[in-house]
Scaffold this motif. Structure first.
Motif, PDB file in Angstrom:
ATOM      1  N   ILE A   1      34.041  44.623  43.230  1.00  0.00           N
ATOM      2  CA  ILE A   1      34.306  45.007  44.622  1.00  0.00           C
ATOM      3  C   ILE A   1      35.026  46.347  44.725  1.00  0.00           C
ATOM      4  CG2 ILE A   1      34.196  42.696  45.587  1.00  0.00           C
ATOM      5  CD1 ILE A   1      37.206  42.573  45.461  1.00  0.00           C
ATOM      6  N   GLY A   2      35.695  46.784  43.669  1.00  0.00           N
ATOM      7  CA  GLY A   2      36.324  48.095  43.704  1.00  0.00           C
ATOM      8  C   GLY A   2      35.322  49.234  43.755  1.00  0.00           C
TER       9      GLY A   2
ATOM     10  N   ILE B   1      36.947  58.937  49.284  1.00  0.00           N
ATOM     11  CA  ILE B   1      37.474  57.746  49.940  1.00  0.00           C
ATOM     12  C   ILE B   1      38.800  57.377  49.268  1.00  0.00           C
ATOM     13  CG2 ILE B   1      36.911  55.385  50.665  1.00  0.00           C
ATOM     14  CD1 ILE B   1      34.818  57.520  51.448  1.00  0.00           C
ATOM     15  N   PRO B   2      39.812  56.975  50.032  1.00  0.00           N
ATOM     16  CA  PRO B   2      41.094  56.616  49.407  1.00  0.00           C
ATOM     17  C   PRO B   2      40.962  55.414  48.476  1.00  0.00           C
ATOM     18  CG  PRO B   2      41.314  56.799  51.803  1.00  0.00           C
ATOM     19  CD  PRO B   2      39.847  56.825  51.493  1.00  0.00           C
ATOM     20  N   LEU B   3      41.841  55.350  47.499  1.00  0.00           N
ATOM     21  CA  LEU B   3      41.928  54.181  46.636  1.00  0.00           C
ATOM     22  C   LEU B   3      42.424  53.002  47.453  1.00  0.00           C
ATOM     23  CD1 LEU B   3      41.918  53.078  43.651  1.00  0.00           C
ATOM     24  CD2 LEU B   3      44.345  53.681  43.600  1.00  0.00           C
ATOM     25  N   VAL B   4      41.766  51.860  47.347  1.00  0.00           N
ATOM     26  CA  VAL B   4      42.190  50.669  48.090  1.00  0.00           C
ATOM     27  C   VAL B   4      43.340  50.012  47.336  1.00  0.00           C
ATOM     28  CG1 VAL B   4      41.480  48.435  49.009  1.00  0.00           C
ATOM     29  CG2 VAL B   4      39.852  50.323  48.968  1.00  0.00           C
ATOM     30  N   THR B   5      44.412  49.737  48.058  1.00  0.00           N
ATOM     31  CA  THR B   5      45.587  49.088  47.453  1.00  0.00           C
ATOM     32  C   THR B   5      45.979  47.864  48.265  1.00  0.00           C
ATOM     33  OG1 THR B   5      47.047  50.531  48.735  1.00  0.00           O
ATOM     34  CG2 THR B   5      46.490  51.251  46.511  1.00  0.00           C
ATOM     35  N   LYS B   6      46.734  46.976  47.634  1.00  0.00           N
ATOM     36  CA  LYS B   6      47.292  45.825  48.337  1.00  0.00           C
ATOM     37  C   LYS B   6      48.642  46.201  48.935  1.00  0.00           C
ATOM     38  CE  LYS B   6      45.267  42.056  45.596  1.00  0.00           C
ATOM     39  NZ  LYS B   6      45.596  40.852  44.796  1.00  0.00           N
ATOM     40  N   ALA B   7      49.030  45.467  49.968  1.00  0.00           N
ATOM     41  CA  ALA B   7      50.307  45.743  50.635  1.00  0.00           C
ATOM     42  C   ALA B   7      51.487  45.549  49.689  1.00  0.00           C
ATOM     43  CB  ALA B   7      50.454  44.842  51.864  1.00  0.00           C
TER      44      ALA B   7
ATOM     45  N   LYS C   1      47.242  45.690  42.105  1.00  0.00           N
ATOM     46  CA  LYS C   1      45.909  46.276  42.068  1.00  0.00           C
ATOM     47  C   LYS C   1      44.920  45.456  42.877  1.00  0.00           C
ATOM     48  CE  LYS C   1      42.661  48.378  38.820  1.00  0.00           C
ATOM     49  NZ  LYS C   1      42.384  48.673  37.404  1.00  0.00           N
ATOM     50  N   PHE C   2      44.144  46.129  43.705  1.00  0.00           N
ATOM     51  CA  PHE C   2      43.113  45.449  44.488  1.00  0.00           C
ATOM     52  C   PHE C   2      41.912  45.111  43.610  1.00  0.00           C
ATOM     53  CE2 PHE C   2      39.003  45.830  46.590  1.00  0.00           C
ATOM     54  CZ  PHE C   2      39.112  44.799  47.503  1.00  0.00           C
ATOM     55  N   GLY C   3      41.250  43.991  43.937  1.00  0.00           N
ATOM     56  CA  GLY C   3      39.987  43.660  43.280  1.00  0.00           C
ATOM     57  C   GLY C   3      40.109  42.753  42.088  1.00  0.00           C
ATOM     58  N   LYS C   4      41.337  42.250  41.846  1.00  0.00           N
ATOM     59  CA  LYS C   4      41.547  41.337  40.726  1.00  0.00           C
ATOM     60  C   LYS C   4      41.895  39.950  41.262  1.00  0.00           C
ATOM     61  CE  LYS C   4      41.341  44.400  37.298  1.00  0.00           C
ATOM     62  NZ  LYS C   4      40.404  44.326  36.181  1.00  0.00           N
TER      63      LYS C   4
END
Length: 421
Positions: free
Chosen positions: A48-49, A222-228, A232-235
């Motif tokens: 998904i990343g 596109i910006p890197l997607v991060t969690k609040a 790391k996002f996508g794990k």
């Protein structure tokens, strides 16, 4: 419509860097364009990343522009140094071909290939693979100075730890790609993740230096997607969340989005779904006022699972989720149970008939025979969703799903998978 596209991308937080914001906006206001995004086949599935730039490209298609999907059969053999501290392991041609086939299948799920502005899929091995070393050095190697290449972040960050000439040449090959698509497909824009800025601007430099007249091409990242919470996002607990149903099942995929934190739910709706702005803003209110209902997470999970796996897989994921919530496992097939309980504790046992008390003690479900008898008589034990209340019950082949496993539940939420060997 075209003006709304760029406004929408900004609102969704999908624009990080642009080489010429005003120039691109002017171009989009005047004509339909072709633009591309590339994916290197480093595995036989994307996770998904990978898909944020692709979903952004899909947004352009929905506004009448034509997406070009580049699968890097050639660049995949080289390895992109971007975002890595060490060299990639080189893959065989056969593995690259398998990876390309897997990624193409997933792109076909995301994009429309049959409309007037249907997506086009290309493989850079078709033009780079046949190029001789002399052609590469003479026609393109002379275009960029070494100092120019060393100044790029994706190279500069690797100088201390070491970078081979193979990976050093990667950005030039990607520049050749943009130039080829510009010349042969009328491609005016490249989209990529934030780590691709150096590669994208190199492509623009190659285009500039190989055309006598002034030409206009553009780059967007596109910006890197991060969690609040900063993780790391996508794990997930099992590792990366893959698009391939064999690596991450539709149920696991659905659950990943269901488990999104309240602080991230609306942000992910903006980035990953095609839900309209007004509806997302309404979900923003429900997250604040009724967070316990998890309406945003449910909608997010439904949209993403349907997009990647289709309606039938979404229906199955919802059915599994409802069965687990209610405890009514009888509605599930053996395969659905195996999927749903993939990550619960398991115990291996020989294929033989066994008294229920011995069965749940031997498998570690109940800590002692006394406790096991009490659990059975109190109705706390279920096999494959069927409650067992008789301490004389014999667990037999009839209780083995696919002759391979039994799902045991103790109480409301304590599950174990007993595997038979």
């Amino acid at each position: 419509m075209k003006e709304k596209l760029m406004e929408d991308l900004k609102w969704r937080g999908l624009l990080y860097q642009q080489t010429d914001e005003a120039g691109l906006e002017d171009l989009l206001n005047k004509e339909k364009i072709s633009l591309y995004c590339g994916v290197d086949p480093t595995a036989d599935s994307m996770h998904i990343g990978h898909i944020v730039p692709l979903l952004t490209l899909r947004r352009f298609q929905m506004h009448g522009h034509r997406p070009i999907l580049l699968v890097g059969g050639a660049t995949g053999m080289i390895g992109d140094p971007s975002g890595r501290s060490e060299e990639r392991q080189l893959q065989t041609t056969e593995q690259i071909d398998r990876n390309v086939a897997g990624i193409k299948k997933q792109m076909e799920q995301i994009f429309d290939f049959n409309s007037e502005n249907g997506a086009q899929m290309v493989n850079n091995n078709d033009w780079v693979g046949s190029m001789s070393v002399i052609e590469f050095l003479r026609d393109f190697g002379k275009l960029l100075g070494v100092n120019y290449m060393l100044a790029k972040d994706n190279v500069a960050s690797r100088l201390d730890s070491g970078i081979s000439f193979t990976e050093f040449s990667y950005m030039l090959i990607q520049g050749i790609d943009f130039n080829h698509l510009f010349n042969n497909y009328g491609c005016r824009v490249q989209i990529g993740g934030s780590d691709q800025w150096g590669n994208i601007t190199t492509g623009l430099e190659v285009i500039r230096k190989t055309h006598e007249e002034e030409v206009k091409a553009f780059g967007i990242t596109i910006p890197l997607v991060t969690k609040a919470d900063g993780t790391k996002f996508g794990k997930s607990a099992g590792g990366a969340v893959w698009l391939d149903a064999e690596k991450t099942s539709p149920y696991e995929f659905y659950q990943f989005w269901i488990n999104t934190a309240d602080a991230d739910a609306v942000k992910y709706m903006k980035i990953f779904t095609f839900i309209e702005r007004e509806e997302i803003e309404a979900f923003e209110i429900t997250v604040q006022e009724e967070p316990h209902l998890r309406k945003a997470q449910l909608r997010l999970a439904e949209e993403m699972t349907r997009l990647i796996h289709g309606q039938e897989a979404l229906d199955q994921a919802i059915r599994i989720s409802k069965a687990l919530f209610s405890g009514d496992l009888k509605t599930l097939t053996a395969n659905e149970m195996k999927d749903a309980f993939k990550d619960v504790p398991s115990f291996e046992m020989a294929k033989e008939d066994k008294n229920i008390v011995d069965f749940i003690v031997d498998s570690g479900v109940s800590p002692s025979r006394r406790q096991a008898r009490e659990d059975v008589t109190n109705g706390a034990i279920s096999l494959n969703g069927e409650r067992v209340t008789d301490t004389a019950y014999e667990v037999s082949a009839a209780d083995r799903l696919d002759d391979a496993f039994t799902i045991v539940r103790r109480g409301k939420k304590n599950y174990k998978m007993v595997k038979f060997v």
